[in-house]
Scaffold this motif. Structure first.
Motif, PDB file in Angstrom:
ATOM      1  N   GLU A   1      -0.833  20.542  -1.573  1.00  0.00           N
ATOM      2  CA  GLU A   1      -2.069  19.971  -1.054  1.00  0.00           C
ATOM      3  C   GLU A   1      -2.749  20.908  -0.073  1.00  0.00           C
TER       4      GLU A   1
ATOM      5  N   ASP B   1     -10.721  15.382   2.845  1.00  0.00           N
ATOM      6  CA  ASP B   1     -11.519  14.622   1.885  1.00  0.00           C
ATOM      7  C   ASP B   1     -10.591  13.632   1.208  1.00  0.00           C
TER       8      ASP B   1
ATOM      9  N   ALA C   1     -18.584  18.067  -3.883  1.00  0.00           N
ATOM     10  CA  ALA C   1     -18.915  17.029  -4.838  1.00  0.00           C
ATOM     11  C   ALA C   1     -17.710  16.129  -5.069  1.00  0.00           C
TER      12      ALA C   1
ATOM     13  N   ARG D   1      -2.719   5.564  -8.866  1.00  0.00           N
ATOM     14  CA  ARG D   1      -3.927   5.614  -8.060  1.00  0.00           C
ATOM     15  C   ARG D   1      -4.256   7.034  -7.665  1.00  0.00           C
TER      16      ARG D   1
ATOM     17  N   ARG E   1      -9.563  16.485  -8.572  1.00  0.00           N
ATOM     18  CA  ARG E   1      -8.141  16.187  -8.781  1.00  0.00           C
ATOM     19  C   ARG E   1      -7.911  14.828  -9.396  1.00  0.00           C
ATOM     20  N   ILE E   2      -8.889  13.925  -9.287  1.00  0.00           N
ATOM     21  CA  ILE E   2      -8.657  12.622  -9.888  1.00  0.00           C
ATOM     22  C   ILE E   2      -9.620  12.388 -11.032  1.00  0.00           C
TER      23      ILE E   2
ATOM     24  N   ASP F   1     -14.143  14.806  -6.260  1.00  0.00           N
ATOM     25  CA  ASP F   1     -12.861  15.489  -6.240  1.00  0.00           C
ATOM     26  C   ASP F   1     -12.379  15.703  -7.667  1.00  0.00           C
TER      27      ASP F   1
ATOM     28  N   ASP G   1      -1.281  14.276  -6.999  1.00  0.00           N
ATOM     29  CA  ASP G   1      -0.995  15.428  -6.169  1.00  0.00           C
ATOM     30  C   ASP G   1       0.507  15.532  -6.031  1.00  0.00           C
TER      31      ASP G   1
ATOM     32  N   ARG H   1     -11.439   6.453 -12.610  1.00  0.00           N
ATOM     33  CA  ARG H   1     -10.725   5.268 -13.075  1.00  0.00           C
ATOM     34  C   ARG H   1     -11.731   4.157 -13.285  1.00  0.00           C
TER      35      ARG H   1
ATOM     36  N   GLN I   1       2.175  22.279   4.490  1.00  0.00           N
ATOM     37  CA  GLN I   1       1.735  20.984   5.030  1.00  0.00           C
ATOM     38  C   GLN I   1       1.763  21.008   6.548  1.00  0.00           C
TER      39      GLN I   1
ATOM     40  N   THR J   1       0.863   6.492  -1.648  1.00  0.00           N
ATOM     41  CA  THR J   1       0.659   7.520  -2.668  1.00  0.00           C
ATOM     42  C   THR J   1       0.123   8.815  -2.074  1.00  0.00           C
TER      43      THR J   1
ATOM     44  N   GLN K   1      -6.891   3.683  -2.346  1.00  0.00           N
ATOM     45  CA  GLN K   1      -5.543   4.011  -2.811  1.00  0.00           C
ATOM     46  C   GLN K   1      -4.512   3.677  -1.739  1.00  0.00           C
ATOM     47  N   PRO K   2      -3.319   3.206  -2.150  1.00  0.00           N
ATOM     48  CA  PRO K   2      -2.305   2.856  -1.165  1.00  0.00           C
ATOM     49  C   PRO K   2      -1.843   4.097  -0.410  1.00  0.00           C
TER      50      PRO K   2
ATOM     51  N   ARG L   1      -9.658  10.876  -1.300  1.00  0.00           N
ATOM     52  CA  ARG L   1     -10.270  10.723  -2.619  1.00  0.00           C
ATOM     53  C   ARG L   1     -10.821   9.326  -2.825  1.00  0.00           C
TER      54      ARG L   1
ATOM     55  N   GLU M   1       1.416   1.855  -7.804  1.00  0.00           N
ATOM     56  CA  GLU M   1       1.703   2.864  -6.796  1.00  0.00           C
ATOM     57  C   GLU M   1       1.537   4.266  -7.339  1.00  0.00           C
ATOM     58  N   ALA M   2       1.712   4.421  -8.651  1.00  0.00           N
ATOM     59  CA  ALA M   2       1.732   5.772  -9.196  1.00  0.00           C
ATOM     60  C   ALA M   2       0.364   6.243  -9.660  1.00  0.00           C
TER      61      ALA M   2
ATOM     62  N   SER N   1     -14.083  19.309  -0.326  1.00  0.00           N
ATOM     63  CA  SER N   1     -14.850  19.617  -1.520  1.00  0.00           C
ATOM     64  C   SER N   1     -16.181  18.901  -1.416  1.00  0.00           C
TER      65      SER N   1
END
Lengths: 263, 658
Positions: free
Chosen positions: B23, A137, B30, B658, B34-35, B32, B18, B38, A182, A147, A143-144, A139, B655-656, B28
């Motif tokens: 990980e 999944d 619905a 997102r 984890r974020i 996520d 993450d 935004r 992983q 990351t 997103q790059p 997200r 980079e961080a 999931s």
């Protein structure tokens, strides 16, 4: 196997000047099966996959794709014939978004030249769907890639190859930079890809990762083939011994039990 | 409280990153967890060009407030004029830099293609040579040669795998020498002219060789003072105000969560507020701008408060949890420093003599010093207070609102201070009104965000409506400003409005920047550009024609150089052999200021266009502020350093977070 193997290699050899990089290598890959190529550093694994994926050309032996002898001049040609390589460095652009990476080089277009745009909406949707099919999944496809975690990046690369109609998937050390858990995740993608009917070539130097998922094992050492076995012809200890002389046996066994439980 | 949904209390920003090993690949069902969601603003803040946009506004405001002439129509015309040629090149160079390469020959090439076209069309023989071609032939020929230069640059970089820095340094010197050599060889001068001879000699030759056709395309001009239109101010005022209003609506729509049941009382308050604003604007319109503006601005300010609160009350959900105040951290320091800066600004305004125009400290007069200190310290104080509000707001929405409210009160106080103390009419009228209205806007935002909740879930309908409103508002604002710039009223002319000339090159600039931005964002070529700059080997392995993409990028740069050279040739008629030499670094600076990474793979053509405008503003603003323009490069260098540091920060965030 009575049917024609997807990929059949007989006595493949490759020379760089007077250096023998590869000699007398024979193996085959069936659809829906995983062929593992094992070898320590410098064994010729990289040369082997570069021949398969069209980066280099073999100097001797025969290379048959679905029974037809082939010789690829470029990675693009191999890709067009359905051989997709997922390299160690992943062939991803870290600063670009997941969906742009997913479709890089084969962007879905709409409109006609010169007003030809990327079909952003469907690209994002397809990328998300294809990832979901592999059980990931993602997200936010915006997103790059930089990351994402290592396992996720592998999964993007594998899902991409599967989506673009790969028949043979070459994975170059996909687990080498990953932690135990992983690695388990990536091994699961490998099994998943094979279940979907692809022939998978899994290159690794870790027999503990190879044995649980592999159907066939090709062991290379210093450019020579140390044997080409079906799974029932060899057990894991023998595999490890052949490959590395049992040097890291203890650690590998510990890792093995964990990795298998993860699959 | 009752209708509040179960909102996740805000934790540390968007910090749900993450961390690799933890990980799992469980699907999931619905959203996520984890974020954190935004919002549009968080996503906008990590765009590469955001720093350039903020810098452009700040620099504009700074020069506008310390100079009497900066920002008037003639000055704006000349900023746009300088920005156009610089910007066309900066956009192309940014594209190339995103693709991971540099072109040091780009500056010299602009002059070279102008000279080439001129040499091709000149028809003097002997000592004053030329080839006498028609422009219909000469322009395509020089364009083809330009694209050839790009192809050569690109092919050499691809084949040799040498850094483009060194390869194009070579072509730079070749072009530089060739310009001088050919000029002297063919024309026996270090300049080549003249384009308008084509028109002068037209009757003798029986044709102007296309000059009459091409001249308007590349050098048409628009004289503001010969375009009198009495309706201008109506369109300007309504365009700008309605535009800003729509953007305000968009901000509310994007920021707050919609209610299920709209509240009609809120709608009434909203309508009353809008009516109040209209009344205030009309009142201001009928005063001379200075004497009655306190009343007008206060009416508008109060109306803004009523409108904002009414709107939120009408459509949006109240805030569920205001959070707890954390009485520690950087925000307290920032708050203290901000207040200190504001006090210092007041002190400096009182200490320095506003009527003394003697020069002090080499660069500026005492009154200039006063203005700079006041504006600089005041601006710094405001920024520090906003930073403090942001810092405190991480844990407590209430504290954020309190600090914002303090900022609003300080802004209002400053506006009255300026009104009573300033030596400049501009400060007493426009700056006062703008600041008072700004204070009202900040106060409204402080109150509304303390009472109504931030949206923390995706809402496509709201995002669409908000986006459309923002675009419509921006367009209306642009139309309003453009009308104001392009037309004069009879009253302006009678008051002796200085001439303002707009050139068609600005349209070329806008067109070129728009096309490049669309190509970068929406086409496969754009994706490939990012890819070859970000990771060339990876791009190649996956089937991107990396070498071809890079060559095409070099050709885009030389196409831009041809365009700029042609614009110069039609504008100047005569081109010096040295034209353009050394400008390549200004293009790179503009691109970098606009958020493009020197390492490739990241950047924005729109940002590069803004960067060019920033540089043009410094060209115009430094003399307009009566500083010695010899110091321009000090300013430019400073901007470059600040931009690189700020953009690095933004990129790290991109980079961080997102």
């Amino acid at each position: 196997m009575s049917e024609t193997p997807l990929l059949e290699l007989t006595d493949i050899g490759k020379y760089y000047g007077n250096i023998i990089a590869l000699r007398h290598v024979t193996t085959h890959v069936n659809a829906g099966e995983v062929t593992c190529v094992l070898g320590d550093n410098g064994a010729g694994k990289s040369t082997f996959i570069k021949i398969l994926s069209g980066v280099h050309q073999h100097d001797e032996g025969t290379f048959k794709l679905e029974g037809e002898e082939v010789r690829f001049e470029s990675p693009r040609e191999a890709l067009d014939r359905g051989i997709a390589a997922v390299y160690q460095d992943l062939a991803m652009v870290p600063l670009m978004s997941v969906w742009r990476n997913f479709f890089l080089g084969s962007e879905p277009k709409k409109g006609s030249w010169p007003l030809q745009w990327i079909d952003t909406k469907s690209a994002k949707r397809v990328a998300k769907e294809e990832m979901a099919k592999m059980g990931i999944d993602i997200r936010d496809t915006e997103q790059p890639v930089g990351t994402l975690s290592g396992g996720e990046r592998q999964s993007v690369a594998i899902a991409r190859a599967v989506h673009f109609g790969a028949k043979v998937l070459i994975l170059d050390e996909p687990t080498s930079a990953l932690g135990v858990k992983q690695s388990g995740v990536v091994l699961r993608y490998i099994v998943e890809a094979a279940k979907r009917g692809l022939g998978v070539i899994f290159i690794t130097h870790n027999p503990a990762h190879a044995y649980p998922v592999g159907d066939r094992f090709l062991i290379l050492n210093r450019g020579h083939s140390m044997g080409n076995f079906a799974k029932d012809e060899i057990d894991q200890n023998e595999l490890t011994r052949l490959m590395a002389g049992g040097s890291e046996l203890e650690e590998l066994q510990a890792e093995l039990s964990q990795a298998i439980s993860g699959v | 409280m009752s209708d509040a949904t179960t909102e996740v209390p805000e934790t540390e920003g968007h910090g749900h990153q993450d961390n690799g090993g933890e990980e799992t690949a469980e699907t999931s069902s619905a959203r996520d967890e984890r974020i954190a969601y935004r919002g549009v603003f968080a996503r906008l803040l990590v765009r590469p060009e955001i720093g350039a946009i903020i810098a452009a506004m700040a620099i504009w405001a700074f020069f506008w407030s310390v100079s009497d002439v900066f920002g008037l129509t003639p000055g704006t015309a000349s900023i746009l004029d300088v920005a156009s040629t610089l910007g066309i090149m900066a956009v192309a160079v940014a594209l190339l830099m995103i693709g991971g390469e540099f072109d040091l020959s780009s500056g010299a090439a602009t002059g070279a293609f102008g000279i080439l076209t001129l040499l091709l069309v000149r028809d003097f023989t002997g000592d004053m040579g030329g080839y006498g071609l028609s422009l219909w032939v000469a322009l395509p020929v020089s364009l083809a040669i330009a694209l050839g230069l790009g192809w050569v640059n690109g092919t050499m970089v691809n084949r040799t795998a040498l850094p483009s820095f060194i390869v194009t340094l070579g072509t730079f010197f070749i072009i530089r020498g060739a310009k001088l050599g050919f000029s002297k060889l063919i024309v026996d001068q270090i300049q080549v002219g003249k384009m308008d001879d084509l028109a002068l000699n037209a009757s003798a030759r029986g044709g102007d060789k296309g000059y009459g056709f091409f001249q308007p395309i590349f050098a048409a001009e628009w004289q503001r003072n010969s375009h009198v239109w009495e309706g201008r101010d109506i369109l300007y005022t309504t365009g700008c105000l309605v535009g800003i209003g729509l953007i305000g609506l968009a901000v509310f729509e994007l920021r707050f969560a919609r209610k299920e049941h709209m509240n009609p009382t809120g709608l009434i308050a909203f309508a009353a507020g809008v009516a109040g604003m209209v009344a205030g604007v009309l009142y201001l319109h009928n005063t001379d701008g200075v004497s009655g503006n306190a009343v007008g601005a206060i009416i508008i300010g109060l109306s803004i408060l009523i409108t904002g609160f009414g709107l939120a009350r009408w459509r949006y959900q109240p805030l569920a949890d205001r959070g707890a105040v954390a009485w520690s951290g950087a925000w307290i320091t920032e708050f203290g420093l901000g207040l200190g800066a504001l006090v210092l600004a007041l002190v400096s305004a009182l200490v320095f003599d506003k009527d003394n125009s003697e020069t002090m400290l080499i660069l500026v007069t005492e009154q200039g010093m006063r203005a700079i200190l006041f504006v600089g310290l005041g601006g710094a104080g405001a920024v520090l207070l906003l930073m403090a509000a942001n810092g405190a707001g991480r844990t407590s929405q209430l504290m954020r609102s309190v600090i914002l409210f303090v900022t609003a009160v300080a802004t209002a106080g400053f506006s009255f201070f300026i009104r009573s103390q300033s030596a400049s009419v501009k400060f007493r009228s426009e700056v006062f009104s703008v600041m008072l209205v700004l204070a009202a806007v900040i106060a409204t935002w402080a109150i509304v965000t303390a009472v109504f909740g931030e949206r923390r879930h995706p809402d496509t309908a709201a995002d669409h409506l908000g986006g459309r409103l923002a675009i419509a508002g921006g367009l209306l604002f642009a139309v309003g400003v453009t009308t104001r710039l392009l037309f004069a009223t009879q009253a302006d002319i009678d008051a002796g409005a200085p001439p303002a000339v707009f050139s068609v090159r600005t349209l070329w600039f806008i067109l070129f920047a728009a096309v490049c931005s669309l190509v970068l964002a929406k086409t496969a070529f754009g994706s490939w550009t990012f890819a070859v700059g970000g990771n060339k080997e990876a791009a190649r392995q996956i089937g991107v024609p990396a070498a071809r993409t890079k060559t095409q990028l070099f050709m885009v740069v030389s196409l831009a150089a041809w365009l700029v050279g042609t614009l110069l040739a039609f504008r100047l008629n005569t081109i010096q052999a040295g034209t353009g030499n050394g400008l390549e670094f200004e293009y790179i600076i503009a691109a970098v200021v606009g958020g493009t990474a020197l390492t490739g793979g990241y950047g924005s053509t729109f940002g590069a266009a803004i960067g060019a405008i920033i540089m043009a503003m410094s060209v115009q603003g430094i003399p307009a502020s009566r500083w010695n323009s010899d110091w321009r490069f000090v300013f430019l260098g400073g901007i470059l350093l600040v931009a690189v540091i700020a953009n690095n920060f933004i990129r790290a965030k991109a980079e961080a977070t997102r």
